[in-house]
Write a protein that holds these residues in place. Sequence first.
Motif, PDB file in Angstrom:
ATOM      1  N   LEU A 127      22.390 -25.461  35.222  1.00 43.97           N
ATOM      2  CA  LEU A 127      23.629 -25.771  35.618  1.00 43.97           C
ATOM      3  C   LEU A 127      23.629 -25.214  37.299  1.00 43.97           C
ATOM      4  CD1 LEU A 127      26.076 -24.782  33.119  1.00 43.97           C
ATOM      5  CD2 LEU A 127      25.779 -27.424  33.753  1.00 43.97           C
ATOM      6  N   PHE A 131      30.093 -23.649  38.319  1.00 43.41           N
ATOM      7  CA  PHE A 131      29.749 -22.802  36.610  1.00 43.41           C
ATOM      8  C   PHE A 131      29.857 -21.413  36.600  1.00 43.41           C
ATOM      9  CE2 PHE A 131      28.922 -27.439  36.783  1.00 43.41           C
ATOM     10  CZ  PHE A 131      29.791 -27.715  36.053  1.00 43.41           C
ATOM     11  N   LYS A 136      27.089 -20.809  31.456  1.00 40.76           N
ATOM     12  CA  LYS A 136      25.133 -20.710  32.018  1.00 40.76           C
ATOM     13  C   LYS A 136      24.343 -20.408  30.865  1.00 40.76           C
ATOM     14  CE  LYS A 136      25.879 -20.608  37.221  1.00 40.76           C
ATOM     15  NZ  LYS A 136      25.538 -19.946  38.004  1.00 40.76           N
ATOM     16  N   TYR A 139      25.639 -22.210  27.715  1.00 43.58           N
ATOM     17  CA  TYR A 139      25.059 -23.748  28.234  1.00 43.58           C
ATOM     18  C   TYR A 139      23.289 -23.514  27.276  1.00 43.58           C
ATOM     19  CZ  TYR A 139      22.708 -27.220  30.952  1.00 43.58           C
ATOM     20  OH  TYR A 139      21.514 -28.362  32.071  1.00 43.58           O
ATOM     21  N   PHE A 429      31.093 -32.002  35.047  1.00 41.52           N
ATOM     22  CA  PHE A 429      29.978 -31.118  33.966  1.00 41.52           C
ATOM     23  C   PHE A 429      29.198 -31.698  32.881  1.00 41.52           C
ATOM     24  CE2 PHE A 429      29.897 -28.852  30.056  1.00 41.52           C
ATOM     25  CZ  PHE A 429      29.063 -27.417  30.147  1.00 41.52           C
ATOM     26  N   LYS A 432      26.137 -33.276  34.481  1.00 39.30           N
ATOM     27  CA  LYS A 432      24.885 -31.425  34.877  1.00 39.30           C
ATOM     28  C   LYS A 432      24.235 -32.100  33.364  1.00 39.30           C
ATOM     29  CE  LYS A 432      26.559 -31.734  39.029  1.00 39.30           C
ATOM     30  NZ  LYS A 432      24.821 -32.886  40.572  1.00 39.30           N
ATOM     31  N   ILE A 433      24.953 -31.659  32.523  1.00 38.80           N
ATOM     32  CA  ILE A 433      24.022 -31.303  31.457  1.00 38.80           C
ATOM     33  C   ILE A 433      22.713 -32.074  31.103  1.00 38.80           C
ATOM     34  CG2 ILE A 433      24.264 -31.595  28.925  1.00 38.80           C
ATOM     35  CD1 ILE A 433      27.054 -30.275  28.498  1.00 38.80           C
TER      36      ILE A 433
END
Length: 565
Positions: A127, A131, A136, A139, A429, A432-433
């Motif tokens: 990420l 963030f 993170k 994540y 977001f 970005k995943i």
Amino acid sequence: MASYRDNNFHGVGNQNKGFFSKILRNITNWGMDADEMIVRNTNAVAMNQTPTPVGYVDNMYDIVSRNSVAKILQTKSISYLDRGYPEKQRILREYARKDEIREYISIIADEAVVYSESEDFCFPTELPQEFSEEIKKKYHENFKKIYNIFNFNNGTVAWNYFRILLIDGFLAFEVIYDDKNRNIIGINQLDPTTLLPSVEPTTGDSIWVQYPESPEFRRILLDSQIIYISYSSGAEFSETSYVENLIRPFNQLKLLEQTRIMFNVLSAMINRVTTIPVSNMSRHMAEEQMAKIIMEYSDEVTFDEGFGTVSMNGSPHLQYNKNIFLTAGDSGTPTIENMKFEGHNLNENDMLTWFFNALKRASKIPFSRFDKTNGGGNIYGDVTDMSRDELHFYNFIQRLRTVYKEIVIKPWKIKMVLDFPELEKDPNFLSKINVEFNGSNLFHEWKKINNIAKRADIVSKLLEFKGADDKPFFSLDYLMREYMKMTDEELKDNETWKKVKGVGGSSEGGGEGLGEGGGGALPDFGGGGGEGGGELPPPEETPIEDNPVADATGGGEGAGDEFNF
């Protein structure tokens, strides 16, 4: 498409009333509030939408439902809407067992799903800095949880799912939540032919209806409960699965192979004809005798495609020779002669090679990989040696991976929003995943190596720029992040190794060499060390514990936290 009114929905309005269920309901529109307005205000007939007569008064549910399904069909094909798919699926699975097609499927699956030594076939991308560390950390934790829930740590599960996608063209799963709808606890593989996307009439939520035409078995599921993957989009001109495109050239090749086999079987036999004169036989009796002879001596050659065997007149044992007896006239002398097989010569290879090449082209696998005499093609030593066929094949595999990775990404996104509800409205977001796949593709490896080498060269040149005070203008920390694309995790690992190996000093001092004037830490980049910077002595000459750089408490002027990895 069937229409579902309020009284036809059972279950979706009477369950999941909690806070996290509300998040699950809204997850379809997470970060995409404008999309709902686009669907609601669309006036033209979409490409995959059934048109209605001008002036026809329709309720808002039907309008939104049709527009929503049409929007899904832009990126996915829905097997339920293809009434002929169940029969097509049977045919696809039957052809997937053929030797050549089965080999091609395995090659594609092996290329796309590659397990590492740690039993991972993909890994999360990092990420951005914007963030928080908490996000993170979660994540990575959630990725591992989803990965384990799918049992992907088993080295064949992800490979088998990918193979099913290549054959059937569809994959569907139910995401199972705990009683509080807070955690994902399991998955349940579903039959894609039973699922139809729709819209819940009272709330406008995107849903999936299982067995829509059977009130007895009907199930209503939120979009956040379903993972639906298709090989192709809803365009009518695209093939349903990878196997479908191979059927035509495969059948043509097999037809030519079978005729060639039959030609050789028949031409290898020796037919001996014996003509026997008869007398005092009526025409009727002679015709009966001829019919009997024809029935006894006619040949029927069949080829079993499943086992690759040839049978003649129902027997798997082929005759090397055959004696044929015929009657002729009322008197005379018997004659015996050998018959020569007359027919087209099917032993030439040009036609067979042409049809085999047509099958190879349909497989999308580079021709060089079929060079079995040389071990399936050359191992390239440099990216400049890569052929265009290899590049196209690499892009094809990447497109398949893009489709397949939804199996991980969708539940992963949902779990992140359940843990951090404020991310529900963050479209950045959502984008970005992502995951990256492991690859054994040499193009991928050499591309990565060449990129690193070119980036290192750029960093070296940028470090040579001097400011007004004759010190390096650019921060090495900035260059490593911006040009070398090193993540926080990689930078931390690098710092740990530097401490262990005695290179670069401790984080408390300036011996890291990252500041202006501490350029001795990475001499290979050509950065000009400022005051206090020094070159590392050869490892064989200076033990770690005696290394003056490792023991340094200061790296000269300009060293400080600004450049701390």
